[in-house]
Write an enzyme that holds these catalytic residues in place. Structure first.
Site, short mmCIF file in Angstrom:
data_model
loop_
_atom_site.label_atom_id
_atom_site.label_comp_id
_atom_site.label_asym_id
_atom_site.label_seq_id
_atom_site.Cartn_x
_atom_site.Cartn_y
_atom_site.Cartn_z
N CYS A 77 0.83 -1.20 0.00
CA CYS A 77 0.00 0.00 0.00
C CYS A 77 0.88 1.27 0.00
CB CYS A 77 -0.97 -0.06 1.18
SG CYS A 77 -2.34 1.08 0.99
N HIS A 170 -3.60 -5.35 0.64
CA HIS A 170 -3.02 -5.81 1.92
C HIS A 170 -3.03 -7.35 1.99
CE1 HIS A 170 -2.64 -1.94 4.00
NE2 HIS A 170 -3.62 -1.59 3.19
N GLU A 172 -1.62 -9.05 4.25
CA GLU A 172 -1.50 -9.48 5.64
C GLU A 172 -2.83 -9.66 6.34
OE1 GLU A 172 -0.93 -6.56 4.34
OE2 GLU A 172 -1.00 -4.88 5.73
#
Ligand code: XMP
Length: 584
Positions: A77, A170, A172
């Site tokens: 990001c 993202h 994660e």
């Protein structure tokens, strides 16, 4: 070692977690870390997301040496944008902000296999989670596009020679279902990290920590508490009825019995029958020495006329401290009169150090300030802090790391529950900051070993400021009664349908707008109930729960028929981001 440079993203801890889940050691440092001053040689670097825009004047900047080390870099990001910024790419505020689910089309380069490595094992589209208002408007020099979405043509880019990778989404968060594989490709295949980092307590279970290990931790912790408090010391602490504060209270009870005094403050904005329920769990079942204080009038009178959510939090937080102190003083009087020692300790959890680090590049953060606020309470009360899990942070050796992370989760959760109740202006900020590491599953596992009843272990989290932040507008006793009744019906129906554990958090909020309706043959102007139910594991990202239609129908009918003052029920279908779980 993988170095994670944190630009203040709310998801930074999740990156650490994911990397460690592969058995790869990583360290997270503030993004301002000077590469020359590093005490280790990383095999790869991950740049996190950030609340900033790269073009902000005060935007955090990475040490440019990151790009001259000759090791792979993955930017997530803001991290992608920071890579672009350093390589003559342009970043602009986008016309189509992307929050929530998106499909990323993978673009392969058969003649440049190196750039394909990040998405190795993927073909076609990948379901990803986006949360950005800026994006690349130009491909930086010598980069290739390896993925794009409908609105972001440069959503994933790579530089073959320099091994720089940037992704707009993202990987994660759990809402990028195969995000972990992408992180795995980076650390294993691109950085060629060894995956042999193991910890004594790691047994490869889903939660990563075995029951036996938790048991031995509990034994050691009980022993440690006994040593600190001594044979005759007294401890006081707040409980909220949530799993987190109950776990802490139960540990104290096991360690020092009735010399631990738990206080539950009824702030007038709790769920229906909440005090009786908590009393039955903690006092009757877990035999915890519990005092319930009904301060609802005090809270409600101070909330009169207040509509601003942060003001509500502040009032509830400050009033909580006042009531808690008064009660603690009363308990102290009684203990002294019976010839026992004065109360010396306040039970409290501790921040996981990473929570502080994650925002530390800008100096003291909101989180750190909140911690100081508790310090204020301690000063007033002249109490010493007892943090059941803190010592484990101090001697953090690698073999203990995962255990520490589990306990950190609990500790952060405890702090959260403390602040939840105390919740000064920062209540919301803190809630958000701690959650990436607060994996409810792990806290629950500890609760199970401590024999907490299942109903308590699996309770949905409930914010300290309670229904006050679920009633938009003024909190009056009448509004509390409406929100409470609707919420009760909603949760009971979810339980009856056997869906309670499938949902991470559910509640009913009351909107202070009057909508027109017709009941009997009469027009009505009554308020609106919003039902919210979300699926999430970390509360950082969340998706709305897809109820079977028949259940929503039943709940809606029941609320409209039974709760006076409501003529409409709506269901919230917004994900987080861009919405949040709470309405306020
Ligand atoms: P949001 O609304 O930020 O919520 O998506 C994430 C989680 O935090 C809880 N929450 C709070 N908890 N005091 C609390 O104790 C607060 O002021 C507060 N605000 C949000 C929310 O219930 C959810 O679990």
């Amino acid at each position: 070692t993988i170095l994670i440079l944190d630009f203040g993203s709310q998801y930074s801890h999740l990156i650490t977690r994911r990397v460690r889940e592969f058995g790869v050691y990583c360290e997270m440092l503030p993004c301002t870390q000077k590469i020359k001053e590093l005490h280790f040689k990383p095999k790869g670097i991950i740049l996190s997301g950030s609340p900033y825009s790269v073009y902000d004047e005060d935007a955090p900047r990475v040490d440019p040496d990151v790009f001259t080390l000759g090791i792979p870099v993955l930017g997530i990001c803001y991290g992608l944008q920071e890579i672009a910024w350093n390589h003559s790419g342009s970043v602009v505020a986008c016309n189509h902000r992307e929050y929530g689910h998106a499909m990323l089309s993978v673009i392969k380069h058969a003649d440049h296999p190196v750039v394909d490595r990040l998405f190795d094992g993927f073909d076609g589209d990948i379901e990803v989670w986006m949360s950005h208002g800026d994006q690349l408007s130009k491909l930086p020099t010598n980069f290739r596009i390896i993925g794009s979405t409908q609105t972001a043509p440069f959503a994933a880019i790579a530089h073959e020679e320099k091994l720089l990778f940037g992704i707009q989404f993202h990987p994660e968060v759990t809402h990028t279902p195969r995000g972990k594989e992408i992180i795995g490709n980076f650390v294993k295949s691109i950085c060629e990290c060894k995956t042999d980092w193991t910890m004594a307590c790691y047994n490869n279970t889903k939660l990563g920590v075995g029951d036996l290990c938790i048991e031995s931790f509990i034994d050691k912790e009980i022993e440690r508490i006994r040593q600190i408090v001594g044979k005759d010391g007294e401890v006081v602490g707040a409980v909220s009825g949530g799993v987190d504060s109950t776990v802490a209270a139960k540990l104290m009870k096991e360690a020092i019995g009735d010399r631990f005094h738990a206080i539950l403050v009824d702030n007038g904005v709790m769920r229906l029958n909440e005090c009786a329920t908590v009393h039955s769990y903690l006092h009757s079942h877990l035999k915890i020495n519990l005092r319930v204080v009904d301060a609802s009038d005090k809270f409600l009178s101070r909330l009169k006329g207040v509509t601003d959510p942060e003001k509500k939090r502040k009032i509830i937080g400050n009033t909580f401290i006042e009531v808690f102190e008064e009660e603690a003083a009363k308990i102290d009087e009684v203990t002294k009169k019976s010839g026992r020692k004065s109360i010396e300790y306040l039970l409290q959890g501790t921040l996981y150090p990473d929570v502080i680090e994650s925002v530390s590049f800008k100096g003291p953060s909101a989180v750190i300030k909140t911690h100081h606020n508790v310090g204020g309470l301690l000063q007033d009360m002249k109490l010493k802090l007892i943090e059941p899990l803190r010592e484990l942070f101090k001697g953090t050796c690698e073999t203990m790391c995962l255990m520490v992370s589990l306990l950190a989760n609990v500790a952060a959760a405890l702090l959260h529950s403390w602040f939840s109740s105390n919740s000064i202006t920062f209540g919301h900020a803190l809630a958000s900051s701690h959650l990436p590491i607060c994996q409810k599953d792990e806290v629950r596992k500890l609760g199970k070993v401590l024999s907490l009843p299942d109903d308590l272990i699996y309770r949905h989290p409930f914010p300290g400021p309670g229904i006050a932040i679920r009633i938009l507008g003024e909190v009056t006793p009448e509004q509390v009664a409406i929100a409470r009744a609707a919420d009760h019906i909603y949760i009971e129906e979810i339980k009856k349908a056997g869906l309670y554990r499938e949902i991470a958090q559910a509640y009913a909020a009351l909107l202070p707008v009057k909508a027109v309706g017709v009941m009997g043959d009469k027009r009505t102007y009554e308020q609106v109930i919003v039902l919210r139910a979300v699926e999430t594991t970390d509360f950082m990202t969340a998706d709305w729960y897809d109820f079977p239609r028949a259940i929503l129908k039943k709940i809606s009918n029941k609320i409209i028929n039974e709760v006076k003052g409501v003529n409409r029920v709506v269901y919230d279908i917004s994900s987080k981001p861009p919405a949040t779980i709470e309405w306020y």
